[in-house]
Design an enzyme around this catalytic site. Structure first.
Site, PDB file in Angstrom:
ATOM      1  N   CYS A 292     -10.617 -50.574 -16.991  1.00 59.53           N
ATOM      2  CA  CYS A 292     -11.198 -49.837 -18.110  1.00 59.53           C
ATOM      3  C   CYS A 292     -10.174 -49.636 -19.217  1.00 59.53           C
ATOM      4  CB  CYS A 292     -11.765 -48.499 -17.639  1.00 59.53           C
ATOM      5  SG  CYS A 292     -10.556 -47.423 -16.813  1.00 59.53           S
ATOM      6  N   HIS A 319      -5.978 -39.932 -18.602  1.00 55.66           N
ATOM      7  CA  HIS A 319      -7.128 -40.500 -17.901  1.00 55.66           C
ATOM      8  C   HIS A 319      -7.838 -39.464 -17.040  1.00 55.66           C
ATOM      9  CE1 HIS A 319      -9.546 -43.309 -15.570  1.00 55.66           C
ATOM     10  NE2 HIS A 319      -9.084 -44.321 -16.290  1.00 55.66           N
ATOM     11  N   THR A 350       0.388 -46.837 -14.448  1.00 58.56           N
ATOM     12  CA  THR A 350      -0.726 -47.690 -14.845  1.00 58.56           C
ATOM     13  C   THR A 350      -0.187 -49.073 -15.152  1.00 58.56           C
ATOM     14  OG1 THR A 350      -2.500 -48.081 -16.439  1.00 58.56           O
ATOM     15  CG2 THR A 350      -0.553 -46.935 -17.255  1.00 58.56           C
ATOM     16  N   ARG A 373      -3.246 -38.339 -15.137  1.00 58.69           N
ATOM     17  CA  ARG A 373      -4.603 -38.017 -14.698  1.00 58.69           C
ATOM     18  C   ARG A 373      -4.850 -36.535 -14.988  1.00 58.69           C
ATOM     19  NH1 ARG A 373      -6.868 -41.786 -11.014  1.00 58.69           N
ATOM     20  NH2 ARG A 373      -6.103 -43.838 -11.692  1.00 58.69           N
ATOM     21  N   ASN A 456     -14.365 -44.358 -19.765  1.00 60.08           N
ATOM     22  CA  ASN A 456     -13.809 -45.242 -18.749  1.00 60.08           C
ATOM     23  C   ASN A 456     -14.831 -45.677 -17.710  1.00 60.08           C
ATOM     24  OD1 ASN A 456     -12.747 -42.233 -18.367  1.00 60.08           O
ATOM     25  ND2 ASN A 456     -13.213 -43.021 -16.317  1.00 60.08           N
TER      26      ASN A 456
END
Length: 481
Positions: A292, A319, A350, A373, A456
């Site tokens: 994504c 995210h 990531t 996150r 996402n």
């Protein structure tokens, strides 16, 4: 506020409602019968409400400085509904603006105007055959792909959802699957009707018959016994990510190709539609739709690199948490991911920055990346800190990206907002791979910081759909150019 003004305001709104209501059956007819998807300045009107149609027209003023009235676009739509058109994505907003305010303002022959602008699809025979699609796995992405496939249901539908494959098979499983498709805490209720066929072990949704198949391994399924042949298998599980693992799908009877909804490993092509989808060949039997985040940032990076040149940069993604994390503190093989997702911001790695080079090799070795996150269930934010090859300013960058979102080959990947109040939940359901937040753009000569939102889940699923379409060899040109 005087009475006359109130009456004029009400009359204006009623007129727009009436035109929007007249448009809806024409929009539906064009899609169901001809696989023609109608939009207004990039905003799809497929399964839209009357209010959605009105809001889409309001968007035109933000970009053109001139109001586009529904009574100006309605004749365009009406004329299209009476023509023979091959499958395409047609923007009636751009056509109406050009016809009423642009280069064609002196043209009073609407049919001649449309024939000139849409010559590639007008009076063309549709020779494209429908493609069977199977969803292997029915989690977050699988169910959103199901929604996207089902909303396109019609006699001329080119991508037909024929089955889903899951583990299980215990009592009540069908009810659970149907309920998860019917209701979604993030994306809202399913737009339509879902029922269960216990006798055939299937779901029925908006006229689609979807076989539910239980299997523990891809190669043990025989799709032909369900009348499914030459199918594209969309693997949403993430369990198999290399060629050997995904190759198990091709051993199943009735399967011909496989698409992975995660980054592929080894020599598997990672496709970001709009960037490198032209690399797909008829001989490709296994492809990855990348991640994504890769889908969100690569189109924007490509556009910026081609316009300004990118020397190097860092990508930080903020995210939303995912199902891979724990609800409460517990063991996890990944660093920090064992801590409670709803309670913590979690720094993690990531691979998206490096993965960009697989789709756009010009940026190989130029980007670093990391991720945080955060306790939100959906919609993420990529912060692009870039050093450009040539200087610019905030206004120029924003104008360039706005035009890219409307008129470039990346118009389905890049969206643009000028809102000063937008927050993450406002982007739930965005069909673009990314949305540039122009109000947050920072430029200091050759240094650029860009904030890019992305759904996402849903935005990524729309990108996966485009890869499936390309793998099937289906063509839906976007017009006008």
């Amino acid at each position: 506020m005087n009475q006359q003004f109130e009456q004029e305001l009400q009359s204006s709104w009623q007129e727009r409602q009436e035109y929007a209501e007249m448009m809806l059956p024409l929009i539906g007819k064009l899609y169901r019968n001809s696989a023609v998807e109608i939009s207004v300045y990039g905003r799809s009107l497929l399964n839209a409400s009357a209010t959605d149609v009105i809001k889409a027209h309001r968007k035109v003023r933000l970009h053109e400085g001139v109001k586009l009235r529904l009574r100006e676009s309605f004749p365009i739509l009406l004329a299209l509904s009476e023509m023979q058109i091959a499958p395409a994505q047609i923007d009636i907003g751009k056509l109406a603006f050009d016809f009423n305010y642009g280069s064609a303002v002196d043209n009073d022959d609407l049919n001649a105007f449309l024939s000139e602008k849409l010559g590639d699809v007008i009076d063309k025979e549709d020779e494209q055959k429908p493609q069977d699609v199977v969803l292997y796995g029915f989690g977050r992405i699988g169910r959103l792909l199901a929604r996207l496939l089902i909303e396109r249901q019609g006699k001329n539908n080119k991508l037909r959802l024929r089955a889903i494959v899951v583990r299980g098979g215990r009592d009540g499983d069908l009810e659970k699957r149907a309920s998860l498709l019917r209701r979604d805490s993030v994306h809202g209720p399913f737009n339509g009707s879902i029922s269960i066929d216990h006798e055939r072990n299937a779901l029925k949704a908006n006229g689609s018959f979807i076989q539910v198949i239980y299997a523990n391994s891809p190669d043990e399924v025989d799709y032909t016994q369900y009348g499914i042949d030459n199918a594209i298998i969309v693997d949403n599980t993430g369990i198999w990510r290399d060629r050997d693992g995904l190759g198990l799908h091709l051993k199943a009877k009735g399967a011909s190709k496989a698409v992975l909804t995660a980054p592929g490993k080894g020599d598997i092509k990672n496709i970001v539609h709009g960037v490198n989808h032209e690399e797909i060949t008829p001989d490709d039997t296994i492809l990855s739709a990348a991640s994504c985040t890769t889908n969100a940032i690569t189109p924007v990076l490509k556009a910026l690199d081609e316009e300004y040149g990118i020397e190097d940069g860092h990508v930080e993604t903020v995210h939303s948490y995912t199902n891979d994390q724990n609800l409460i503190d517990n063991y996890h093989k990944g660093d920090r991911r064992g801590r409670s997702a709803p309670l913590n911001m979690v720094i993690t790695e990531t691979g998206a920055a490096k993965a960009v080079s697989k789709a756009y090799p010009k940026l190989a070795g130029k980007l670093t990346g990391n991720a945080i996150r955060v306790p939100t269930p959906n919609v993420s934010l990529a912060i692009l800190n870039l050093n450009l090859a040539k200087g610019t300013d905030r206004v120029a960058v924003n104008e360039f990206l706005r035009d890219a979102a409307l008129f470039s080959s990346l118009q389905h990947q890049i969206d643009y907002t000028a809102s000063k109040e937008i927050v993450s939940t406002d982007l739930v359901g965005s069909r673009a791979a990314s949305v540039v937040d122009s109000q947050a753009t920072i430029v200091a000569d050759k240094r650029l910081t860009l904030y890019v939102w992305y759904d996402n889940e849903f935005g990524y699923s729309c990108q996966v759909m485009r890869v499936i379409r390309d793998m099937a060899g289906l063509s839906f040109p976007t017009l006008p150019l």
